[in-house]
Design an enzyme around this catalytic site. Sequence first.
Site, PDB file in Angstrom:
ATOM      1  N   LYS A 111     -54.396 101.438  -4.480  1.00 10.39           N
ATOM      2  CA  LYS A 111     -55.351 100.570  -4.408  1.00 10.39           C
ATOM      3  C   LYS A 111     -55.149  99.494  -2.904  1.00 10.39           C
ATOM      4  O   LYS A 111     -56.190  99.367  -2.309  1.00 10.39           O
ATOM      5  CB  LYS A 111     -55.090  99.250  -5.387  1.00 10.39           C
ATOM      6  CG  LYS A 111     -55.559  99.760  -6.661  1.00 10.39           C
ATOM      7  CD  LYS A 111     -56.480  98.872  -7.646  1.00 10.39           C
ATOM      8  CE  LYS A 111     -57.237  99.354  -8.711  1.00 10.39           C
ATOM      9  NZ  LYS A 111     -56.596  99.020 -10.071  1.00 10.39           N
ATOM     10  N   LYS A 193     -62.402 113.721 -12.753  1.00 12.15           N
ATOM     11  CA  LYS A 193     -62.462 113.084 -13.858  1.00 12.15           C
ATOM     12  C   LYS A 193     -63.799 112.241 -14.160  1.00 12.15           C
ATOM     13  O   LYS A 193     -64.412 111.664 -13.100  1.00 12.15           O
ATOM     14  CB  LYS A 193     -61.265 112.110 -13.905  1.00 12.15           C
ATOM     15  CG  LYS A 193     -61.373 111.277 -15.361  1.00 12.15           C
ATOM     16  CD  LYS A 193     -59.857 110.495 -15.330  1.00 12.15           C
ATOM     17  CE  LYS A 193     -59.998 109.059 -15.510  1.00 12.15           C
ATOM     18  NZ  LYS A 193     -58.834 108.129 -15.839  1.00 12.15           N
ATOM     19  N   LYS A 196     -65.973 105.539 -14.979  1.00 11.20           N
ATOM     20  CA  LYS A 196     -67.037 104.509 -14.918  1.00 11.20           C
ATOM     21  C   LYS A 196     -66.944 104.220 -13.265  1.00 11.20           C
ATOM     22  O   LYS A 196     -68.045 103.729 -12.845  1.00 11.20           O
ATOM     23  CB  LYS A 196     -66.809 103.561 -15.933  1.00 11.20           C
ATOM     24  CG  LYS A 196     -65.451 102.766 -15.736  1.00 11.20           C
ATOM     25  CD  LYS A 196     -65.149 102.004 -16.961  1.00 11.20           C
ATOM     26  CE  LYS A 196     -63.655 101.512 -16.740  1.00 11.20           C
ATOM     27  NZ  LYS A 196     -63.072 101.250 -18.279  1.00 11.20           N
TER      28      LYS A 196
HETATM   29  P1  AMP Z   1     -59.883 103.781 -17.799  1.00 12.21           P
HETATM   30  O1  AMP Z   1     -61.022 103.545 -18.345  1.00 12.21           O
HETATM   31  O2  AMP Z   1     -59.707 104.824 -16.482  1.00 12.21           O
HETATM   32  O3  AMP Z   1     -58.839 102.547 -17.275  1.00 12.21           O
HETATM   33  O4  AMP Z   1     -59.113 104.461 -18.676  1.00 12.21           O
HETATM   34  C1  AMP Z   1     -58.783 104.004 -20.150  1.00 12.21           C
HETATM   35  C2  AMP Z   1     -58.504 105.301 -21.063  1.00 12.21           C
HETATM   36  O5  AMP Z   1     -59.294 106.156 -21.368  1.00 12.21           O
HETATM   37  C3  AMP Z   1     -57.133 106.027 -20.686  1.00 12.21           C
HETATM   38  O6  AMP Z   1     -56.179 105.997 -21.613  1.00 12.21           O
HETATM   39  C4  AMP Z   1     -57.554 107.238 -20.382  1.00 12.21           C
HETATM   40  O7  AMP Z   1     -56.827 108.260 -20.833  1.00 12.21           O
HETATM   41  C5  AMP Z   1     -58.853 107.489 -21.033  1.00 12.21           C
HETATM   42  N1  AMP Z   1     -59.914 108.088 -20.150  1.00 12.21           N
HETATM   43  C6  AMP Z   1     -60.555 107.568 -19.231  1.00 12.21           C
HETATM   44  N2  AMP Z   1     -61.468 108.342 -18.729  1.00 12.21           N
HETATM   45  C7  AMP Z   1     -61.273 109.673 -19.252  1.00 12.21           C
HETATM   46  C8  AMP Z   1     -61.873 110.951 -19.115  1.00 12.21           C
HETATM   47  N3  AMP Z   1     -62.438 111.335 -18.086  1.00 12.21           N
HETATM   48  N4  AMP Z   1     -61.294 111.859 -19.975  1.00 12.21           N
HETATM   49  C9  AMP Z   1     -60.356 111.689 -20.738  1.00 12.21           C
HETATM   50  N5  AMP Z   1     -59.905 110.435 -21.066  1.00 12.21           N
HETATM   51  C10 AMP Z   1     -60.133 109.515 -20.337  1.00 12.21           C
END
Ligand code: AMP
Length: 327
Positions: A111, A193, A196
């Site tokens: 970051k 990946k 959002k």
């Molecule tokens: P984040 O929204 O990136 O903070 O992720 C929160 C949780 O959602 C984490 O535990 C990730 O494992 C899961 N996650 C987020 N994006 C993905 C993705 N594209 N594929 C699988 N799991 C995801």
Amino acid sequence: MKRMLSGIKPTGRLTLGNYIGAIREFVKYQDEYEMFIFIANQHALTIPIKAAELRRNTKDLIAIYLAAGLDPKKVTLFLQSDVPAHAQLGWIMTCLSGYGELQRMTQFKDKMAKQETGITAGLFTYPSLMAADILLYDPEYVPVCQDQQQHVELTRDLAERFNKRYSDTFTIPEPLVTKVGAKIYDLQNPTKKMSKSESSPKGVIDLLDDPKSARNKIKGAVTDSLGHVAFDPENQPGVSNLLTILSALSGESIDSIVARYEGKGYGDLKEETGQAVHDFLTALQAKYKEILAEGKVDAILKEGAERASRIANKKISKVYRKVGLSL
Ligand code: AMP
Ligand code: TRP
């Protein structure tokens, strides 16, 4: 029953990746573990966020988790800020953390490298608060994604340090890192990946997207020119991503889907996956709206906070005695 705890930061809208990679896993775990799930709303303040947005994200998040099948009878679901012991133990963990130790956290370093202005001290010390979040409840397991693993390792170090310095107080938690197969990729850029914050709108499916537009996003997904349906993430990342999504939503194994597609093209696969996503979102959103309309969220959170507080308050009293804060 072994205890498990995880926190979710209410910083943005949830995607299909969040559902398949995390929410769905939590729903499965709730039958096997004594689960604690909290909304890490104090962590959301580490990056500037408007009050109204934080409030809306928090409500949406809870309603989506409940709509996806999280059962408040099985899971203790609460807001971090409703249990002041998190902030109390957070300070003690901050004082137990080395400055250099926090500087080595990869997420912070990334970051820092990306955005030079607006870095808060909270962003720097948040792994110590995260350690407090975990240690208050003595969980055996903490399910997290890969980029949070280092923070759980830090939590283990801090727990051991505290136990050594003051006597045995905290259980050393084990990180449970989400399986690689459960990763969902950007529909337009299938080696990245689905996220959002980083995907283009056409590459990411928001759980609150209009189901018809979500179906169109699947139809417009990038594939390849090989022309046969196979699960080969290296050479056919786009097609493999569609197979992962379809398998996750339908429960049918990837092998069985691939076998059905022998001699068929990508058009059919996109059609079926698009329909599965459409139907899944339609059902999820109907439940989500029902939950918000029922107005039960506040009562669920109140009960969750009471249950969590009973455990957390006991722990913080013990810690206050051990470190010499309480006389
Ligand atoms: P984040 O929204 O990136 O903070 O992720 C929160 C949780 O959602 C984490 O535990 C990730 O494992 C899961 N996650 C987020 N994006 C993905 C993705 N594209 N594929 C699988 N799991 C995801
Ligand atoms: N830091 C985590 C994230 O950004 C959220 C979180 C806060 C958490 N406290 C936690 C996760 C405790 C697991 C356990 O996603």
